[in-house]
Design a protein around this motif. Sequence first.
Motif, short mmCIF file in Angstrom:
data_model
loop_
_atom_site.label_atom_id
_atom_site.label_comp_id
_atom_site.label_asym_id
_atom_site.label_seq_id
_atom_site.Cartn_x
_atom_site.Cartn_y
_atom_site.Cartn_z
N SER A 184 0.05 75.92 26.96
CA SER A 184 -1.28 76.53 26.81
C SER A 184 -1.17 78.03 26.52
O SER A 184 -1.88 78.57 25.66
CB SER A 184 -2.12 76.30 28.07
N LYS A 185 -0.28 78.71 27.23
CA LYS A 185 -0.12 80.15 27.01
C LYS A 185 0.40 80.44 25.61
O LYS A 185 -0.02 81.43 24.98
CB LYS A 185 0.85 80.73 28.05
N MET A 186 1.31 79.61 25.11
CA MET A 186 1.84 79.84 23.78
C MET A 186 0.78 79.61 22.71
O MET A 186 0.72 80.34 21.71
CB MET A 186 3.07 78.96 23.53
N VAL A 187 -0.07 78.62 22.91
CA VAL A 187 -1.16 78.39 21.95
C VAL A 187 -2.11 79.60 21.94
O VAL A 187 -2.57 80.03 20.89
CB VAL A 187 -1.92 77.10 22.29
N LEU A 188 -2.37 80.16 23.11
CA LEU A 188 -3.33 81.26 23.25
C LEU A 188 -2.75 82.64 22.92
O LEU A 188 -3.48 83.63 22.89
CB LEU A 188 -3.87 81.30 24.69
N ALA A 189 -1.44 82.71 22.69
CA ALA A 189 -0.78 84.02 22.49
C ALA A 189 -1.37 84.78 21.31
O ALA A 189 -1.87 84.20 20.35
CB ALA A 189 0.72 83.80 22.28
N GLU A 190 -1.29 86.11 21.40
CA GLU A 190 -1.87 86.96 20.37
C GLU A 190 -0.98 87.11 19.14
O GLU A 190 -1.44 87.58 18.10
CB GLU A 190 -2.17 88.34 20.96
N SER A 191 0.29 86.71 19.27
CA SER A 191 1.19 86.85 18.13
C SER A 191 2.37 85.90 18.28
O SER A 191 2.62 85.35 19.36
CB SER A 191 1.73 88.28 18.05
N GLU A 192 3.12 85.70 17.18
CA GLU A 192 4.33 84.88 17.23
C GLU A 192 5.38 85.50 18.14
O GLU A 192 6.15 84.79 18.79
CB GLU A 192 4.89 84.69 15.82
N VAL A 193 5.39 86.82 18.20
CA VAL A 193 6.34 87.49 19.09
C VAL A 193 6.06 87.11 20.53
O VAL A 193 6.99 86.84 21.31
CB VAL A 193 6.25 89.03 18.92
N GLU A 194 4.81 87.08 20.90
CA GLU A 194 4.45 86.69 22.27
C GLU A 194 4.78 85.22 22.53
O GLU A 194 5.20 84.86 23.62
CB GLU A 194 2.96 86.95 22.53
N VAL A 195 4.58 84.37 21.52
CA VAL A 195 4.95 82.95 21.65
C VAL A 195 6.42 82.84 22.01
O VAL A 195 6.81 82.12 22.94
CB VAL A 195 4.65 82.17 20.35
N GLU A 196 7.26 83.52 21.24
CA GLU A 196 8.71 83.46 21.47
C GLU A 196 9.08 84.01 22.86
O GLU A 196 9.95 83.47 23.54
CB GLU A 196 9.45 84.23 20.39
N GLN A 197 8.39 85.07 23.28
CA GLN A 197 8.66 85.65 24.59
C GLN A 197 8.32 84.65 25.71
O GLN A 197 9.10 84.47 26.64
CB GLN A 197 7.84 86.93 24.78
N ILE A 198 7.17 84.00 25.59
CA ILE A 198 6.77 83.01 26.61
C ILE A 198 7.76 81.85 26.63
O ILE A 198 8.18 81.38 27.70
CB ILE A 198 5.35 82.50 26.32
N TYR A 199 8.15 81.39 25.44
CA TYR A 199 9.10 80.27 25.38
C TYR A 199 10.43 80.64 26.03
O TYR A 199 10.97 79.87 26.84
CB TYR A 199 9.32 79.85 23.92
N GLN A 200 10.97 81.78 25.68
CA GLN A 200 12.28 82.19 26.21
C GLN A 200 12.22 82.42 27.73
O GLN A 200 13.15 82.04 28.46
CB GLN A 200 12.77 83.45 25.51
N GLU A 201 11.12 83.01 28.21
CA GLU A 201 10.99 83.24 29.65
C GLU A 201 10.88 81.91 30.40
O GLU A 201 11.47 81.75 31.48
CB GLU A 201 9.75 84.10 29.92
N THR A 202 10.15 80.98 29.84
CA THR A 202 10.03 79.66 30.47
C THR A 202 11.36 78.94 30.48
O THR A 202 11.77 78.34 31.48
CB THR A 202 8.97 78.80 29.75
N LEU A 203 12.05 79.01 29.36
CA LEU A 203 13.36 78.37 29.25
C LEU A 203 14.35 78.98 30.25
O LEU A 203 15.11 78.26 30.92
CB LEU A 203 13.89 78.55 27.82
N GLN A 204 14.32 80.29 30.39
CA GLN A 204 15.20 80.96 31.33
C GLN A 204 14.88 80.55 32.76
O GLN A 204 15.79 80.35 33.59
CB GLN A 204 15.07 82.47 31.18
N GLN A 205 13.59 80.39 33.08
CA GLN A 205 13.21 79.96 34.43
C GLN A 205 13.73 78.56 34.71
O GLN A 205 14.22 78.26 35.81
CB GLN A 205 11.69 79.99 34.58
N MET A 206 13.67 77.69 33.73
CA MET A 206 14.19 76.34 33.89
C MET A 206 15.70 76.36 34.12
O MET A 206 16.22 75.61 34.97
CB MET A 206 13.86 75.49 32.67
N GLU A 207 16.39 77.20 33.38
CA GLU A 207 17.84 77.30 33.55
C GLU A 207 18.18 77.85 34.94
O GLU A 207 19.09 77.37 35.62
CB GLU A 207 18.44 78.20 32.47
N THR A 208 17.43 78.85 35.37
CA THR A 208 17.64 79.43 36.70
C THR A 208 17.41 78.38 37.79
O THR A 208 18.12 78.36 38.80
CB THR A 208 16.70 80.63 36.92
#
Length: 594
Positions: free
Chosen positions: A547-571
């Motif tokens: 939901s956050k990625m769909v609502l993001a203001e830019s593609e840069v923010e999409v990538e940031q949300i994705y990478q942060e979520t992925l990192q949390q899963m790895e952690t």
Amino acid sequence: MVKEFRKFLVIILTAALLLSLLAGCGAKTENESVQEEQSSNEQQGEGSASGTEGIPSIAEDAKNPITFSIFVGGANPMKGDAPILAEMAKRTGVSFDIRGSGGQDSEILSIMLASKDYTDIVMLPRDNLFYRYLSSGDLIDLKPLLQKYAPTVYKLYNLPQNGSLIDRFSNEEGKLYYLTQDLELLREGEEPVENLEASDYEQVWLPWHRVLYVLYPEVEEVYGKKITNLDELYDALVAYKEKYPDNDHYAMSMSSTMGGHMIWAALSMYGYKVLSHGIYGGVYATKDGQNYMYVFKAPELLEFFKFLNKLYREGLMDPEGPIQTHDQFQQKMNSGKVFSMIGNWDVIYTANDSLLRDESTKDKIYIPQKLMAPGVTQHWQYNYAYTGNNAMVVTNKCPDPARLFRFFEWLYSDEGLVLNGWGIEGEDYIINSEGKRDISPEIDQQMQADPEYGWKRGLQFFQGVINIPAYTTDGQGANNWMAPYYKSEEGKDPRDLKVRQSPLNWHNDWVGTFYKDYDEVDIYVDAESPEAMALAQAQALIDDAVSKMVLAESEVEVEQIYQETLQQMETNGIALWEKYINDTIASRRSNNNQ
């Protein structure tokens, strides 16, 4: 530690408040429990082989009525006195006190587990909570009950063509603590209802996995052909929005709980095989059939999320979509003012039924589209080495396990199958001129007019409890959806007949999308293990992140949300769970090759 104590205290207090709701057979003293356990052991016939000597007939049982409590969950379960279930009780003496949860399934299941105040029978999804039930020590071993009192059920469950489910579900000690539901069982020599790997396979029902759905005839009007990739989808959405520019129509919509379904659809488009727990959500995926990953980690997903974000920023996505509830989303789909969605078939069946009942939308129908990304040559729909969905367990609260399984044996008789799957002759079905069970146009009209027809009648209740044979012994279908009427021109959906005659006919698009591999399915880990905890934590992040990625203001923010979520899963240790999945599948295959 203090937080854990508080959580425990809340559970205990809540259990006390809901005691009246959850009571199965009533409170028992310690002495009564001991007597019950001894009686249960005698009824199970420990150490005995199957046989009928001394076992009451169903006619004898019918003279001694008994009621079993069963938790099925949901906000509005069937009523135990529905006409078909009442007729079963009349014939067998067995009735059911059916319990729901007010839509709080996980909470009620957890409270039952913590308080030890179970219903006699519990239906639950095969998730982490399921594993805690298996290790509770409160479940009855079903194998000796099946062998002695329900040998037909035992045999069908354990036939190789049905997945040898008794052997598959038994633990290392040989004990069987659960059965599944939703799988149609076959007797020796019977053919599957659908030959999913046939070279001329025609898919009748909606795809088993998650896909793009579009509204017909609108898709033909604004685009004129099938949508096969994201670029074509974008063009179709733009065309729809140009035709319907008002704020009351939506080129695409979604809900805040669809993240996992949308990921499954995307990975299928990118050529992955997606595996799931039960049938409700994809969890792990593979491209080469050898290496399996948690679905969110597929690198192609970032491109897909950027596409969804682009739709939102350009006004092609329902602005309320990423934050609205499932019910709000379903209402929009039912209106016929949503052009497309990416997700699960259950929303579509509900929407299509609703559209047909409304005079203003009766010609509209949602149809699936098979998307494939550039360079992808194989779209995988499903691993049909399916072993059923939810689990049925019998708890130590059950007053007479032997009686329950004698009932299941009757249920597998032609009499039981017909009553469960078709209902009462003359009311729910007819015998046609060829002597076959069938649905008349009048009965079909009643069912179409009332979406709660089956619920009110108690029709096919036990499809939600245990696996049911696909056919009666005379070769006729055991369920009314196999009625000859539905194969006639009169019985077919008039909207689908138009689709079949159009360039949008989708029924032949799914040849070669099924495969069968039992080694990949039914992989569960101890609920308290690091692997299970890592999976649960990853799953909890999915919907919010999408939901956050769909609502993001830019593609840069999409990538940031994705990478942060992925990192949390790895952690959180998702790699541990992935290793467990890969090691289990590799071990199974190694054992099969020995």
